[in-house]
Design a protein around this motif. Sequence first.
Motif, short mmCIF file in Angstrom:
data_model
loop_
_atom_site.label_atom_id
_atom_site.label_comp_id
_atom_site.label_asym_id
_atom_site.label_seq_id
_atom_site.Cartn_x
_atom_site.Cartn_y
_atom_site.Cartn_z
N LEU A 183 0.83 -1.20 0.00
CA LEU A 183 0.00 0.00 0.00
C LEU A 183 0.86 1.25 0.00
O LEU A 183 2.09 1.20 0.21
CB LEU A 183 -0.94 -0.02 1.20
N ALA A 215 -5.20 3.09 -2.71
CA ALA A 215 -6.34 2.20 -2.85
C ALA A 215 -6.96 2.25 -4.23
O ALA A 215 -7.36 1.23 -4.79
CB ALA A 215 -7.39 2.54 -1.78
N ARG A 219 -8.06 -0.93 -6.65
CA ARG A 219 -9.45 -1.22 -6.99
C ARG A 219 -9.62 -1.35 -8.50
O ARG A 219 -10.36 -2.21 -8.99
CB ARG A 219 -10.37 -0.12 -6.44
N GLU A 246 -7.08 2.79 3.82
CA GLU A 246 -6.77 2.29 2.47
C GLU A 246 -7.16 0.81 2.36
O GLU A 246 -7.78 0.40 1.37
CB GLU A 246 -5.27 2.45 2.19
N TYR A 247 -6.80 0.04 3.37
CA TYR A 247 -7.12 -1.38 3.32
C TYR A 247 -8.63 -1.61 3.35
O TYR A 247 -9.15 -2.50 2.66
CB TYR A 247 -6.46 -2.13 4.47
N VAL A 250 -9.93 -1.13 -0.18
CA VAL A 250 -9.53 -2.21 -1.09
C VAL A 250 -10.25 -3.51 -0.75
O VAL A 250 -10.74 -4.22 -1.63
CB VAL A 250 -8.00 -2.41 -1.03
#
Length: 268
Positions: A183, A215, A219, A246-247, A250
């Motif tokens: 990331l 992210a 995606r 961010e996680y 995603v």
Amino acid sequence: MAAAPPRSRARELDLSPAEVARAMGVSESSVKRWVDRGVIPSRKTAGGHRRLPAAGVVRFLREQGYRPARPELLGLPRVLASPLEADRSRAVLELARALEAGDEPTVRGAVLGPFLAGTALAEIFDQLVGPAFHRIGHDWEDGSLQVYREHRAVEIATRILYELRALLPVPAQRAPRAIGATLDGDPYTLPMVMAGLVLLELGWRAAPLGPRHPASPLRAALVDVAPRLLWINVSHVADRERLVDEYAGVSEAARRRGVAVVLGGQGL
């Protein structure tokens, strides 16, 4: 701009049955028999001569447990002893010292030796390469190792990982796809590449996308590539809250598309 992966000498080699016989230390008739049985891949030239890709020969060596008599003819290191079969802690120490010294031939032999002996990449990475880099990181943190040596060790390891990739069988077109990344804010690539190689060895069409992905691009990759699996390595956490956000984005996008997500790394 990222540098192109180094080319593997083994991938470039295309050998005759006689050359393979010399490399393996067996008769040419034995090699031809294995080719006829389909256990060593081959192609025929326009003149009707057999040519054997070195990567296919390496796969045969691993599967059958053969130790080649002249590995250099296959573009492989001369030292083929498997340190994981003996003293594991000593093997880690010797690999760490070779990496710190920039001794690339010794590093190649230490990593490719167990691989050619049939040791799974997951075991090589978890029990040899990973612990060696932990030692290097410790030496850097306590001031006994200059940072240029650590960077050089990473470059050497990266070249050898790409060489390992060239020695793995090409996955079938129907094999499931997997993509991997780190990331945004995480620059470390070695764990990501090693995870991809483990998946390749298991038959996945695995493709690392590189480090430092926000992210949004991940995606988009879920849509464009349509993988079955996304792996995310976390070696460094610059901003904990941002990592979580961010996680979350995603993983939600992956859930909607039915993509499994694997998250791991010492940064967690």
